[in-house]
Motif scaffolding. Structure first.
Motif: not given
Length: 113
Positions: A74-95
Motif C-alpha cells: 500500500r502507499y500514500g502521502y502524509g506528513v512524516f511525524d519525526e518526533n512522534l508528537n501527532m502534530r506537524k512541526d516546523p521542518g516536518e514535510k509531506k512525503v
C-alpha cells in the motif's frame, strides 16, 4: 424543510436502504476518498512504534500493471511525524511512503485530535 427537499431525502434513504452492505461500504469509501480523512499511519517493529505519518487523506492498494490483481503493498502521502508528537512541526514535510503487506505491522486510524 420544503416538501421537495423532504421528498429527495426520502428517496435517497430508500435507495441506500435497498443497497447491499458491500455497496453501502463502497459508497462510504468513495465519499471518504472524495472528502479525505485526517488519517494517521503508525508503523511498528515488534511492539515499538518506529514511524508515524499524519494528515493522510487515504491509503491506496497498488494495482498490477497487467491484469486486475492487487500488488502486496500500500502507499500514500502524509506528513512524516519525526518526533512522534501527532502534530506537524516546523521542518516536518509531506512525503510519499509505501509498505508491504507481508513484512510490516501497521495501524491506520482517523486522527482523534
Amino acid at each position: 424543510m420544503r416538501p421537495k427537499h423532504l421528498f429527495l431525502i426520502s428517496v435517497l434513504a430508500l435507495l441506500l436502504g435497498a443497497c447491499t452492505q458491500e455497496t453501502q461500504n463502497k459508497l462510504g469509501r468513495a465519499i471518504q476518498n472524495w472528502t479525505g480523512t485526517n488519517g494517521v499511519l503508525e508503523v511498528y517493529a515488534g511492539d515499538k512504534l518506529v514511524r508515524r505519518f499524519i494528515q493522510i487523506d487515504k491509503l491506496t492498494t497498488a494495482k498490477a500493471t497487467q491484469g486486475n490483481n492487487d500488488r502486496p503493498y500500500r502507499y500514500g502521502y502524509g506528513v512524516f511525524d519525526e518526533n512522534l508528537n501527532m502534530r506537524k512541526d516546523p521542518g516536518e514535510k509531506k512525503v510519499y511512503f509505501e509498505f508491504s503487506d507481508y513484512s510490516t505491522s501497521y495501524v491506520f486510524f482517523e486522527n482523534p485530535y
